[in-house]
Scaffold this active site. Structure first.
Site, PDB file in Angstrom:
ATOM      1  N   ASP A 660       0.854  -1.202   0.000  1.00  0.00           N
ATOM      2  CA  ASP A 660       0.000   0.000   0.000  1.00  0.00           C
ATOM      3  C   ASP A 660       0.884   1.245   0.000  1.00  0.00           C
ATOM      4  O   ASP A 660       1.864   1.342   0.770  1.00  0.00           O
ATOM      5  CB  ASP A 660      -0.898   0.002   1.244  1.00  0.00           C
ATOM      6  CG  ASP A 660      -1.859   1.169   1.230  1.00  0.00           C
ATOM      7  OD1 ASP A 660      -2.895   1.073   0.552  1.00  0.00           O
ATOM      8  OD2 ASP A 660      -1.557   2.184   1.897  1.00  0.00           O
ATOM      9  N   ILE A 661       0.574   2.196  -0.890  1.00  0.00           N
ATOM     10  CA  ILE A 661       1.355   3.448  -0.965  1.00  0.00           C
ATOM     11  C   ILE A 661       0.987   4.310   0.242  1.00  0.00           C
ATOM     12  O   ILE A 661      -0.196   4.585   0.496  1.00  0.00           O
ATOM     13  CB  ILE A 661       1.063   4.204  -2.269  1.00  0.00           C
ATOM     14  CG1 ILE A 661       1.388   3.317  -3.485  1.00  0.00           C
ATOM     15  CG2 ILE A 661       1.853   5.507  -2.319  1.00  0.00           C
ATOM     16  CD1 ILE A 661       1.018   3.937  -4.812  1.00  0.00           C
ATOM     17  N   GLU A 703      -4.789   2.150  -4.248  1.00  0.00           N
ATOM     18  CA  GLU A 703      -3.326   2.220  -4.255  1.00  0.00           C
ATOM     19  C   GLU A 703      -2.695   0.952  -3.696  1.00  0.00           C
ATOM     20  O   GLU A 703      -1.519   0.953  -3.341  1.00  0.00           O
ATOM     21  CB  GLU A 703      -2.846   3.435  -3.450  1.00  0.00           C
ATOM     22  CG  GLU A 703      -3.132   3.395  -1.959  1.00  0.00           C
ATOM     23  CD  GLU A 703      -4.494   3.989  -1.594  1.00  0.00           C
ATOM     24  OE1 GLU A 703      -4.643   4.429  -0.466  1.00  0.00           O
ATOM     25  OE2 GLU A 703      -5.401   4.027  -2.461  1.00  0.00           O
TER      26      GLU A 703
END
Length: 784
Positions: A660-661, A703
């Site tokens: 996950d960003i 994301e």
């Protein structure tokens, strides 16, 4: 017109049967070839022999099977689940252990086995391997060529850290091992083209260990029962290999389209082909060569390494294509015998005869000259003046061999018989003015001559009781009586009758009917010396196909008669002209229709191709994330289920990671969604570049990305996650942004897709809660 057509049909039938039935019989054989690994150029010759029809030319139907996981190729042959297989030089150990394997041909004169290290490592020579981690198969038989190389430099097992081979080059790339046992035709290419790394290669042949590899072998029992089939299979296979190496580009295309179960690129297959060609002709110009001296040399290496302690009978171990492989008893019998006496029919051309100088001539002369040469013993014809005298001589043991005879119950009392080796149809010859006969029942009460003592005499007399059969001395005597109208006709083989008609009765006699019965002729051998039958059966089983073809062409192909029956000629010509006119008219109409149909089919094909392309594109789009180009959730679910099933069945590890960003919402809010999309695309590309081909990268949503890693345990997953995190942190994204990611990991432990994902999700959540830009691994779900 009906009568003309009937006559024409009979003529064509007789001509056809002459060629079809006078041949020595060969039946199609179905065999299975077991490969020692998955499909690739390593087995190109066998694919080519099948695709180009080389096996079919030898009347062999071949099923090619690639190796399955856990399968023992040698046992497939020993348990008779396959007739042929390919193996390593370790077949020597199998033979010493009492396994009845027989070597046929060695496709590679030197083994493709190598040890490979990274060029930028601190391993520069074999001595540097001490105390290093080395991945080898763990199978002493398979590793012997590599261990011999190490042993030559005084490196033993205790000097290295032996690791179980994962067959995953990524372990070398990511530092899970220092050195890996590999194939010179595969791993150096992958290392350079996928990972952009140079390799350091340790090749046994550079140290004097050029072991045979990819040896075609079979079972000793199969050789004994089917020596001719084994010989033909070997010949066809080597023909396939010759073609494959002479036409590498074409061969690569065939493998790529039809045998590419490993999904290799054409570039990889071309590299493999060029490397393997070097090994196939290493220190030799003869493809498939296998020398006793080299096998003995390899045996001595095994002995030195303590793998063998018994001797090998090399005559049984190595197949000799041109040898009879007679046993010691048979060889001793021939040595004691010194000469064999042969009885023939003294007046039966083109099969055999004594000429005016009492010399043996005809088809059997060629056969027995060859037999004499093969056995290295004189085979001397014994002169007789009639077939009946020949039979008396063989009964009285004045002869050892009866050259060509039908097997009957009566003859079995004093002769043993081989299998038949010449088969020809029986025909009826009459005066030229007699109409063609399609059934002998039409010639009731006629006198028909048969050579006295011929085996089919009794059969015909029982079958056609309304015909008056009379004895004749020989075919020449019988046809003379037909010409003088003393008898109606003569029955014998198409070969000897047509031979005599052509030479002596062209305008007087003709073949009037073909019988259903055939002459199936074998070799008769005296009953009191049964060893003779075994020897001559081996001779027949070992006949060279070219020799058989040459014999047929020499004695049978010229036997079709050209009768000067001009009435029939003109009737036939008119009939054919009529038929040709009709054919030309309909051909013209069909050509016009065919052109129209071809245009329609062309349009249909174009439409079908267009639909196929669109369907393929739709199928691709249904599994791919439109923005990033990596797999979408649908495909990820599919791969995850597949890996779970595979792991349950084969007890193999696999791990997943959720990425996950960090603070991605802030990026979208600050720079806009267009920049956010570009960051997602760049991150997807990074993940694809820095993961293995076997790993599956996909966008899980928003994301978040999911990576599925087969054959990866906790240690390997954490190592890869840290490696990815470093690469992402080093990368500069759109607007010169640096981003970080949080990664949650989990490993399969009899999970469902939901539970393994939930573990990774909880691990990811914990990272987010504890400051982000980190990695967390969850082994098991917390208990409620």
């Amino acid at each position: 017109m009906k009568s003309i057509f009937f006559k024409l049909t009979i003529i064509l039938l007789l001509i056809n049967t002459l060629f079809a039935n006078s041949r020595i019989r060969e039946n199609n054989e179905n065999v299975i070839l077991q490969l020692q690994w998955k499909n690739q150029f390593q087995f190109a010759g066998y694919y080519i022999a099948k695709e180009k029809g080389f096996y079919k030319d030898y009347k062999i139907n071949v099923t090619i099977k690639q190796r399955e996981y856990g399968q023992n190729v040698v046992n497939e042959v020993l348990n008779k689940k396959a007739h042929f297989a390919t193996g390593r030089s370790s077949l020597i150990i199998d033979r010493v252990d009492g396994k009845k394997v027989v070597l046929l041909a060695s496709i590679f004169q030197s083994s493709p086995d190598i040890l490979i290290a990274l060029k930028n490592s601190n391993i520069k020579n074999l001595q540097d391997l001490k105390n290093k981690r080395v991945m080898i198969t763990g199978n002493a038989k398979n590793d012997i060529v590599l261990k011999s190389m190490l042993f030559s430099k005084k490196i033993q097992d205790k000097d290295i850290i032996v690791q179980k081979h994962t067959f995953d080059l990524a372990d070398l790339v990511y530092g899970n091992t220092d050195v890996m046992a590999s194939y010179i035709s595969n791993e150096p290419f992958i290392l350079k083209n996928k990972y952009h790394l140079e390799s350091k290669i340790f090749d046994p042949k550079d140290y004097g260990f050029d072991f045979y590899s990819d040896i075609l072998f079979t079972h000793e029992d199969f050789v004994k029962k089917n020596p001719m089939l084994v010989k033909k299979f070997k010949q066809a296979s080597l023909k396939g290999w010759e073609y494959a190496f002479e036409n590498i580009n074409e061969t690569v295309n065939i493998i790529y389209e039809k045998y590419n179960t490993q999904n290799k690129s054409k570039k990889a297959l071309l590299y493999e082909a060029k490397e393997l060609k070097k090994l196939a002709f290493y220190n030799t110009k003869k493809l498939g060569e296998i020398k006793k001296e080299k096998v003995e040399k390899i045996y001595n290496f095994y002995k030195l390494m303590g793998e063998v302690n018994k001797e090998i009978d090399y005559d049984k171990f190595i197949f000799k294509s041109n040898a009879l492989q007679l046993n010691s008893t048979q060889l001793q019998y021939l040595e004691n015998k010194k000469r064999l006496k042969l009885c023939i029919d003294p007046n039966w051309l083109p099969f055999e005869k004594f000429d005016k100088n009492k010399k043996h001539v005809g088809l059997t002369k060629d056969y027995y000259d060859m037999f004499s040469k093969k056995l290295k013993i004189d085979i001397k014809p014994v002169y007789t003046n009639s077939w009946n005298q020949t039979l008396e001589f063989i009964k009285e043991k004045k002869c050892d061999i009866l050259s060509l005879a039908m097997q009957t119950k009566k003859r079995e009392e004093y002769l043993n018989f081989t299998s038949s080796y010449v088969t020809v149809p029986l025909v009826l010859a009459t005066k030229i003015n007699i109409p063609f006969v399609d059934n002998l029942m039409q010639i009731k009460n006629k006198k028909v001559g048969i050579v006295s003592g011929y085996a089919f005499e009794e059969t015909l007399k029982n079958h056609y009781k309304d015909i008056e059969f009379v004895s004749i001395k020989n075919i020449k005597d019988g046809l003379k009586k037909v010409a003088e109208e003393k008898i109606f006709g003569v029955i014998s083989s198409i070969a000897d009758i047509s031979f005599e008609i052509r030479n002596n009765y062209t305008n007087e006699l003709k073949i009037t009917a073909k019988l259903d019965e055939k002459l199936e002729m074998a070799i008769g051998l005296r009953k009191d010396e049964p060893i003779l039958k075994d020897i001559f059966q081996k001779l027949l089983d070992n006949l060279n196909p070219k020799f058989i073809t040459d014999i047929q062409n020499k004695y049978f192909s010229s036997q079709v008669e050209k009768y000067k029956d001009y009435t029939l000629f003109w009737q036939t010509t008119i009939f054919f002209l009529f038929i040709i006119t009709i054919i030309l008219y309909w051909s013209y109409k069909l050509k016009i229709e065919k052109t129209r149909n071809e245009e329609i089919l062309k349009e249909l094909k174009a439409t079908q191709n267009e639909l196929k392309i669109k369907n393929k594109r739709l199928k691709f789009l249904a599994r791919v994330d439109k923005l990033t180009g990596v797999y979408n959730r649908t495909k990820l679910d599919e791969v995850l289920e597949k890996e779970i099933n595979r792991s349950k069945r084969f007890k193999r590890d696999f791990s997943i990671m959720l990425i996950d960003i960090d603070d991605f919402k802030n990026i979208n809010d600050t720079y806009g969604h267009l920049v956010g999309d570009k960051i997602l695309i760049a991150l997807a590309d990074l993940l694809k570049i820095h993961t293995r081909n076997v790993d599956t990268v996909g966008r899980w949503g928003g994301e978040e990305f999911l990576i599925i890693c087969p054959e990866t345990d906790k240690l390997g997953a954490v190592k890869l996650a840290k490696y990815l995190q470093v690469k992402i942190n080093e990368f500069t994204f759109e607007e010169n942004l640096k981003i970080t990611v949080s990664i949650g990991l989990s490993m399969f432990k009899e999970d469902t897709s939901d539970t393994i994902l939930k573990k990774a999700d909880i691990a990811l959540y914990d990272v987010k809660e504890n400051g982000k830009n980190s990695i967390e691994f969850m082994d098991d779900l917390p208990k409620d």
